[in-house]
Design a protein around this motif. Structure first.
Motif, short mmCIF file in Angstrom:
data_model
loop_
_atom_site.label_atom_id
_atom_site.label_comp_id
_atom_site.label_asym_id
_atom_site.label_seq_id
_atom_site.Cartn_x
_atom_site.Cartn_y
_atom_site.Cartn_z
N GLU A 6 28.04 79.15 42.80
CA GLU A 6 27.71 79.31 44.21
C GLU A 6 28.77 78.68 45.11
O GLU A 6 29.45 77.74 44.70
N SER A 7 28.87 79.21 46.31
CA SER A 7 29.77 78.64 47.32
C SER A 7 29.24 78.99 48.70
O SER A 7 28.34 79.83 48.83
N GLY A 8 29.79 78.32 49.71
CA GLY A 8 29.42 78.64 51.09
C GLY A 8 28.47 77.67 51.74
O GLY A 8 28.17 77.81 52.93
N GLY A 9 28.00 76.69 50.98
CA GLY A 9 27.12 75.71 51.59
C GLY A 9 27.88 74.79 52.52
O GLY A 9 29.11 74.83 52.60
N GLY A 10 27.13 73.96 53.24
CA GLY A 10 27.77 73.02 54.14
C GLY A 10 26.80 72.46 55.14
O GLY A 10 25.58 72.60 54.99
N LEU A 11 27.35 71.83 56.17
CA LEU A 11 26.57 71.22 57.24
C LEU A 11 26.62 72.12 58.46
O LEU A 11 27.71 72.53 58.89
N VAL A 12 25.46 72.42 59.03
CA VAL A 12 25.40 73.29 60.19
C VAL A 12 24.30 72.78 61.13
O VAL A 12 23.33 72.17 60.67
N GLN A 13 24.46 73.03 62.40
CA GLN A 13 23.43 72.64 63.36
C GLN A 13 22.28 73.64 63.34
O GLN A 13 22.46 74.81 62.99
N ALA A 14 21.14 73.17 63.74
CA ALA A 14 19.97 74.05 63.84
C ALA A 14 20.30 75.25 64.72
O ALA A 14 20.94 75.11 65.77
N GLY A 15 19.88 76.42 64.27
CA GLY A 15 20.17 77.65 64.97
C GLY A 15 21.43 78.33 64.49
O GLY A 15 21.69 79.49 64.85
N GLY A 16 22.20 77.65 63.69
CA GLY A 16 23.45 78.20 63.19
C GLY A 16 23.25 79.11 61.98
O GLY A 16 22.13 79.39 61.57
N SER A 17 24.38 79.54 61.43
CA SER A 17 24.36 80.49 60.31
C SER A 17 25.28 80.02 59.19
O SER A 17 26.27 79.32 59.43
N LEU A 18 24.93 80.43 57.99
CA LEU A 18 25.78 80.24 56.82
C LEU A 18 25.65 81.46 55.93
O LEU A 18 24.59 82.11 55.91
N ARG A 19 26.70 81.74 55.19
CA ARG A 19 26.65 82.81 54.20
C ARG A 19 26.98 82.22 52.83
O ARG A 19 28.10 81.75 52.60
N LEU A 20 26.00 82.25 51.95
CA LEU A 20 26.21 81.78 50.59
C LEU A 20 26.68 82.93 49.72
O LEU A 20 26.27 84.07 49.90
N SER A 21 27.53 82.59 48.78
CA SER A 21 28.00 83.56 47.80
C SER A 21 27.74 83.03 46.40
O SER A 21 27.71 81.81 46.18
#
Length: 124
Positions: A6-21
């Protein structure tokens, strides 16, 4: 044997977006349904989303419906999870899983292979 990373994780603010692969390697021929699960601190691992072998059918946990989208590219042996409108309660380690059955599945015991996980942290 199928190896999942897996990859693509991280720290994001509420309301934000992430894409995991999730990249699959090894004996990927015949890999069936794939799924995403997550485990928050102090909690059991839970189902997030699943997609059938062909990609035609998807299943979502109620917590993910309308915000997360699971997809796969079989030519690239890659699974994705697009996460929008993230909330602090989405904070968890996200795991990719692959099974031998064709249909999308919620049950963890239906999956034969698991990745090591990627951390997603959503700050308020």
């Amino acid at each position: 044997q199928v190896h999942l990373v897996e990859s693509g994780g991280g720290l994001v603010q509420a309301g934000g977006s992430l894409r995991l692969s999730c990249a699959a390697s090894g004996r990927t021929f015949g890999t069936g349904a794939m799924g995403w699960f997550r485990q928050a601190p102090g909690k059991e691992r839970e189902f997030v989303a699943s997609i059938s072998r062909s990609g035609s059918t998807t299943l979502y946990a109620d917590s993910a419906k309308g915000r997360f989208t699971i997809s796969r590219d079989n030519a690239k042996n890659t699974l994705y999870l697009q996460m929008n409108g993230l909330k602090p309660e989405d904070t968890a380690v996200y795991y990719c899983a692959a099974g031998l059955i064709a249909s999308a599945e919620r049950l963890q015991r239906m999956y034969n292979y698991w990745g090591q996980g990627t951390q997603v942290t959503v700050s308020s």
